[in-house]
Write an enzyme that holds these catalytic residues in place. Sequence first.
Site, PDB file in Angstrom:
ATOM      1  CD  GLN A   1      -2.831   1.503   1.822  1.00  0.00           C
ATOM      2  OE1 GLN A   1      -2.306   1.787   2.952  1.00  0.00           O
ATOM      3  NE2 GLN A   1      -4.327   1.448   1.895  1.00  0.00           N
TER       4      GLN A   1
ATOM      5  CE1 TYR B   1      -3.819   9.489   7.085  1.00  0.00           C
ATOM      6  CE2 TYR B   1      -4.969   7.486   6.311  1.00  0.00           C
ATOM      7  CZ  TYR B   1      -4.489   8.297   7.375  1.00  0.00           C
ATOM      8  OH  TYR B   1      -4.390   7.683   8.629  1.00  0.00           O
TER       9      TYR B   1
ATOM     10  NE  ARG C   1      -8.849   0.178   2.186  1.00  0.00           N
ATOM     11  CZ  ARG C   1      -8.854   0.203   3.575  1.00  0.00           C
ATOM     12  NH1 ARG C   1      -8.318   0.906   4.155  1.00  0.00           N
ATOM     13  NH2 ARG C   1      -9.693  -0.954   3.999  1.00  0.00           N
TER      14      ARG C   1
ATOM     15  N   GLY D   1     -10.179  -6.459   7.785  1.00  0.00           N
ATOM     16  CA  GLY D   1      -9.195  -6.146   8.287  1.00  0.00           C
ATOM     17  C   GLY D   1      -9.080  -6.456   9.749  1.00  0.00           C
ATOM     18  NE  ARG D   2     -12.879  -3.379  12.532  1.00  0.00           N
ATOM     19  CZ  ARG D   2     -13.762  -2.780  12.513  1.00  0.00           C
ATOM     20  NH1 ARG D   2     -13.851  -2.050  13.754  1.00  0.00           N
ATOM     21  NH2 ARG D   2     -14.670  -2.904  11.565  1.00  0.00           N
TER      22      ARG D   2
HETATM   23  C1  8OZ Z   1      -5.048   3.673  11.912  1.00  0.00           C
HETATM   24  C2  8OZ Z   1      -3.901   4.373  12.394  1.00  0.00           C
HETATM   25  C3  8OZ Z   1      -2.847   4.882  11.878  1.00  0.00           C
HETATM   26  C4  8OZ Z   1      -3.209   5.032  10.285  1.00  0.00           C
HETATM   27  C5  8OZ Z   1      -5.862   4.399   7.693  1.00  0.00           C
HETATM   28  C6  8OZ Z   1      -3.427   4.184   7.424  1.00  0.00           C
HETATM   29  O1  8OZ Z   1      -6.534   4.800   8.290  1.00  0.00           O
HETATM   30  C7  8OZ Z   1      -4.297   4.410   8.329  1.00  0.00           C
HETATM   31  C8  8OZ Z   1      -4.122   4.292   9.765  1.00  0.00           C
HETATM   32  C9  8OZ Z   1      -5.180   3.617  10.571  1.00  0.00           C
HETATM   33  O2  8OZ Z   1      -5.829   4.460   6.527  1.00  0.00           O
END
Ligand code: 8OZ
Length: 356
Positions: free
Chosen positions: A97, A178, A225, A315-316
Amino acid sequence: MPNLFDPIQLGSLTLANRIVMAPLTRSRSKGLLPGEMAVEYYRQRATAGLIISEGTQICPEGQGYLDTPGIHSREQVAAWKRVTDAVHAEGGKIAAQLWHVGRISHVMFQPEGRAPVSSTARAAKGQTFTGSGFVPVSEPRALSTEEIPAVVASFARAAECAMEAGFDAVEVHGANGYLLDQFMRDSINDRSDDYGGSIAHRARFTVEVMTAVATAIGPGRSGLRLSPVTPSNDAGPDSQAQALFNHVAEQLSPLGLAFLHVVEGQTGGDRDIAPFDYQAMRRCFGGPWMVNNGYTREMALKAVAEGQADLVAFGRDFISNPDLVRRLRLNAALQPLDRATLYGGDAKGYTDYPSL
Ligand code: 8OZ
């Protein structure tokens, strides 16, 4: 009828099943390098049809959290090669990723303590995990128009590094507030150049990144994503989220990407936080469709059987069940997640979850 446990051709890759390990930040990479424990962690999970690695920063400016691995230096490439070799030895497939956090960072992670970069100079209301716990993120600096091609090129270069490190594919992180999301959403992007304003302008950065990555390593190894409605990391809702993400999907369609991976609802939370027609977005894209967010076994079986998705990312459940594919096959009980060991720390909560 397609089945969750059946193989699938995804761009250039043949996957053993349609169960994907979602990208998961674990903050255990000392020196920004995946270590011995990471090799074991990913090896244990290699029965996934595809593993998507935790977010790996594409350049020093792309880092926003403590001990997250990079994919831009020789040393990082060599460290990741040990991970991809271990996954391949078990017959698995793994994508890197590619992550740039943009404004979700702190000056302590930035080269020479400079301001993080973004589409905007407005700070996010949010926190990042540092050596001294959670702290508010720093005020960013808006990238100039002239600086953008270099960031796009960093994504392509990181994709080449990922290939060198033995990854089968890459997934660009365009989700969760992000950098790419900071350009796409009108709740954040306040630019007046060719990268701000209209939907077409706000989508431009994401489309340029995916075009550059696909050109560098091949579209069949390149995925993305997105999370159209998540409020993660102070990503306020876009005023026309459906039109925006339909447009992004439509623009990406001709590239022939390996997959689009969509987080439905609030990442890690409410799937119904806001109305959104994911199937409409999927029709705009037309390629392999990966879904994620709180899927149970029943939901995943149904989504694939009824053709609503080609792949389902967990994920989890993959953190706490290294043999998740086998457990889903057998309809065996799943082990619960220990939230206290999610970020940082050692083997506890990382490589010590038992398989059946
Ligand atoms: C949780 C903690 C830090 C980063 C995301 C890369 O939410 C993360 C992330 C998740 O996509």
